[in-house]
Design a protein around this motif. Structure first.
Motif, mmCIF file in Angstrom:
data_model
loop_
_atom_site.group_PDB
_atom_site.id
_atom_site.type_symbol
_atom_site.label_atom_id
_atom_site.label_comp_id
_atom_site.label_asym_id
_atom_site.label_seq_id
_atom_site.Cartn_x
_atom_site.Cartn_y
_atom_site.Cartn_z
ATOM 1 N N ARG A 106 0.817 -1.217 0.000
ATOM 2 C CA ARG A 106 0.000 0.000 0.000
ATOM 3 C C ARG A 106 0.850 1.266 0.000
ATOM 4 N NH1 ARG A 106 -4.062 2.179 -1.647
ATOM 5 N NH2 ARG A 106 -5.516 3.175 -0.278
ATOM 6 N N ASN A 107 2.070 1.194 0.536
ATOM 7 C CA ASN A 107 2.939 2.374 0.613
ATOM 8 C C ASN A 107 3.679 2.660 -0.683
ATOM 9 O OD1 ASN A 107 2.215 2.790 3.273
ATOM 10 N ND2 ASN A 107 3.859 1.488 4.047
ATOM 11 N N ALA A 108 3.527 1.807 -1.678
ATOM 12 C CA ALA A 108 4.200 2.042 -2.957
ATOM 13 C C ALA A 108 3.648 3.291 -3.619
ATOM 14 C CB ALA A 108 4.017 0.839 -3.871
ATOM 15 N N ASP A 109 4.499 4.005 -4.309
ATOM 16 C CA ASP A 109 4.076 5.179 -5.080
ATOM 17 C C ASP A 109 3.507 4.678 -6.405
ATOM 18 O OD1 ASP A 109 3.957 7.420 -6.799
ATOM 19 O OD2 ASP A 109 5.535 8.429 -5.651
ATOM 20 N N ALA A 110 2.190 4.749 -6.553
ATOM 21 C CA ALA A 110 1.523 4.211 -7.738
ATOM 22 C C ALA A 110 2.008 4.883 -9.017
ATOM 23 C CB ALA A 110 0.009 4.367 -7.604
ATOM 24 N N ALA A 111 2.290 6.164 -8.975
ATOM 25 C CA ALA A 111 2.758 6.879 -10.166
ATOM 26 C C ALA A 111 4.136 6.373 -10.587
ATOM 27 C CB ALA A 111 2.795 8.383 -9.909
ATOM 28 N N VAL A 112 5.019 6.173 -9.626
ATOM 29 C CA VAL A 112 6.362 5.675 -9.933
ATOM 30 C C VAL A 112 6.285 4.251 -10.469
ATOM 31 C CG1 VAL A 112 8.593 5.021 -8.922
ATOM 32 C CG2 VAL A 112 7.524 7.200 -8.306
ATOM 33 N N LEU A 113 5.485 3.419 -9.835
ATOM 34 C CA LEU A 113 5.355 2.034 -10.289
ATOM 35 C C LEU A 113 4.771 1.979 -11.696
ATOM 36 C CD1 LEU A 113 5.628 -0.966 -9.895
ATOM 37 C CD2 LEU A 113 3.490 -0.938 -8.590
ATOM 38 N N GLY A 114 3.727 2.735 -11.957
ATOM 39 C CA GLY A 114 3.141 2.780 -13.299
ATOM 40 C C GLY A 114 4.144 3.244 -14.346
ATOM 41 N N TYR A 115 4.925 4.258 -14.002
ATOM 42 C CA TYR A 115 5.958 4.767 -14.911
ATOM 43 C C TYR A 115 7.017 3.699 -15.186
ATOM 44 C CZ TYR A 115 10.003 7.361 -16.548
ATOM 45 O OH TYR A 115 11.097 7.779 -17.269
ATOM 46 N N GLU A 116 7.512 3.056 -14.132
ATOM 47 C CA GLU A 116 8.544 2.025 -14.304
ATOM 48 C C GLU A 116 8.031 0.848 -15.130
ATOM 49 O OE1 GLU A 116 11.740 1.967 -13.652
ATOM 50 O OE2 GLU A 116 11.836 3.873 -12.586
ATOM 51 N N MET A 117 6.774 0.475 -14.935
ATOM 52 C CA MET A 117 6.193 -0.602 -15.739
ATOM 53 C C MET A 117 6.147 -0.189 -17.208
ATOM 54 S SD MET A 117 3.076 -1.858 -13.251
ATOM 55 C CE MET A 117 2.378 -3.023 -14.444
ATOM 56 N N THR A 118 5.729 1.040 -17.461
ATOM 57 C CA THR A 118 5.657 1.543 -18.838
ATOM 58 C C THR A 118 7.035 1.569 -19.482
ATOM 59 O OG1 THR A 118 3.704 2.854 -18.325
ATOM 60 C CG2 THR A 118 4.969 3.508 -20.264
ATOM 61 N N MET A 119 8.041 2.032 -18.755
ATOM 62 C CA MET A 119 9.401 2.098 -19.304
ATOM 63 C C MET A 119 9.949 0.700 -19.584
ATOM 64 S SD MET A 119 10.252 5.219 -19.808
ATOM 65 C CE MET A 119 8.574 5.381 -20.351
ATOM 66 N N LEU A 120 9.680 -0.255 -18.693
ATOM 67 C CA LEU A 120 10.119 -1.631 -18.917
ATOM 68 C C LEU A 120 9.499 -2.173 -20.201
ATOM 69 C CD1 LEU A 120 10.529 -4.501 -16.460
ATOM 70 C CD2 LEU A 120 9.112 -4.841 -18.450
ATOM 71 N N VAL A 121 8.200 -1.996 -20.338
ATOM 72 C CA VAL A 121 7.500 -2.515 -21.514
ATOM 73 C C VAL A 121 8.010 -1.847 -22.790
ATOM 74 C CG1 VAL A 121 5.246 -2.583 -22.657
ATOM 75 C CG2 VAL A 121 5.453 -3.265 -20.269
ATOM 76 N N LYS A 122 8.178 -0.538 -22.766
ATOM 77 C CA LYS A 122 8.655 0.178 -23.962
ATOM 78 C C LYS A 122 10.050 -0.267 -24.374
ATOM 79 C CE LYS A 122 5.993 4.413 -23.906
ATOM 80 N NZ LYS A 122 6.048 5.883 -23.807
ATOM 81 N N SER A 123 10.903 -0.547 -23.385
ATOM 82 C CA SER A 123 12.289 -0.879 -23.698
ATOM 83 C C SER A 123 12.457 -2.271 -24.304
ATOM 84 C CB SER A 123 13.165 -0.733 -22.462
ATOM 85 O OG SER A 123 12.841 -1.713 -21.507
ATOM 86 N N VAL A 124 11.542 -3.181 -24.016
ATOM 87 C CA VAL A 124 11.705 -4.556 -24.498
ATOM 88 C C VAL A 124 10.447 -5.115 -25.156
ATOM 89 C CG1 VAL A 124 13.576 -5.147 -22.903
ATOM 90 C CG2 VAL A 124 11.209 -5.478 -22.205
ATOM 91 N N ARG A 125 9.565 -4.246 -25.627
ATOM 92 C CA ARG A 125 8.271 -4.672 -26.176
ATOM 93 C C ARG A 125 8.367 -5.830 -27.179
ATOM 94 N NH1 ARG A 125 3.314 -2.258 -25.993
ATOM 95 N NH2 ARG A 125 4.246 -0.334 -25.261
ATOM 96 N N PRO A 126 9.299 -5.820 -28.140
ATOM 97 C CA PRO A 126 9.328 -6.937 -29.107
ATOM 98 C C PRO A 126 9.570 -8.301 -28.462
ATOM 99 C CG PRO A 126 10.676 -5.114 -29.890
ATOM 100 C CD PRO A 126 10.266 -4.786 -28.477
ATOM 101 N N TYR A 127 10.286 -8.334 -27.342
ATOM 102 C CA TYR A 127 10.582 -9.595 -26.675
ATOM 103 C C TYR A 127 9.434 -10.078 -25.800
ATOM 104 C CZ TYR A 127 15.185 -8.218 -28.185
ATOM 105 O OH TYR A 127 16.242 -7.818 -28.946
#
Length: 144
Positions: A106-127
């Motif tokens: 519950r203490n996680a920063d939802a905005a930071v987590l959402g951003y990091e998930m988006t960056m992970l997906v964008k960086s390796v989307r073809p794989y």
């Protein structure tokens, strides 16, 4: 068990999920799954829990697609967030036919987590893509 990884085999993408969980404070675990609910990669949970999470995340993602078709001008699902008393569950698209599910405290920063998930997906989307499965041929048909 519904994983499409052989038992005991570590996916080449496990390190990506591990990095995501380690980068974002209070993040517990992550599962990369096919849109139909099969585990492709995981970090931070046992295989049975990952199978359950993948099935649940695929269902949430499907509900999001249905909402988009009915109420969102057929818009693509970007993210589904479930907020529980002590846990946040994020499910995001991760390329064609794939989703990323992440559990955080519950203490996680939802905005930071959402951003990091988006960056992970964008960086390796073809794989992360999961090809559409072909229907199995009926028993006794040609090719079997």
């Amino acid at each position: 068990m519904a994983t499409d990884m052989p038992s005991g085999q570590v996916s080449d993408l496990d390190w990506l999920l591990s990095g995501l969980v380690q980068r974002v404070p209070y993040t517990r675990s992550a599962v990369l799954l096919s849109a139909d609910g099969l585990v492709k990669s995981l970090h931070g949970m046992d295989a049975d829990s990952a199978d359950h999470m993948a099935a649940l995340a695929a269902g949430l993602y499907s509900l999001g697609r249905s909402a988009g078709a009915r109420f969102g001008d057929n818009g693509e699902v970007r993210q589904v967030v479930v907020e529980l008393d002590s846990t946040l569950l994020f499910v995001a698209t991760a390329g064609s036919g794939a989703c990323l599910a992440v559990l955080a405290g519950r203490n996680a920063d939802a905005a930071v987590l959402g951003y990091e998930m988006t960056m992970l997906v964008k960086s390796v989307r073809p794989y992360l893509m999961t090809p559409v499965r072909q229907a199995a041929a009926a028993p006794g048909s040609a090719g079997l």
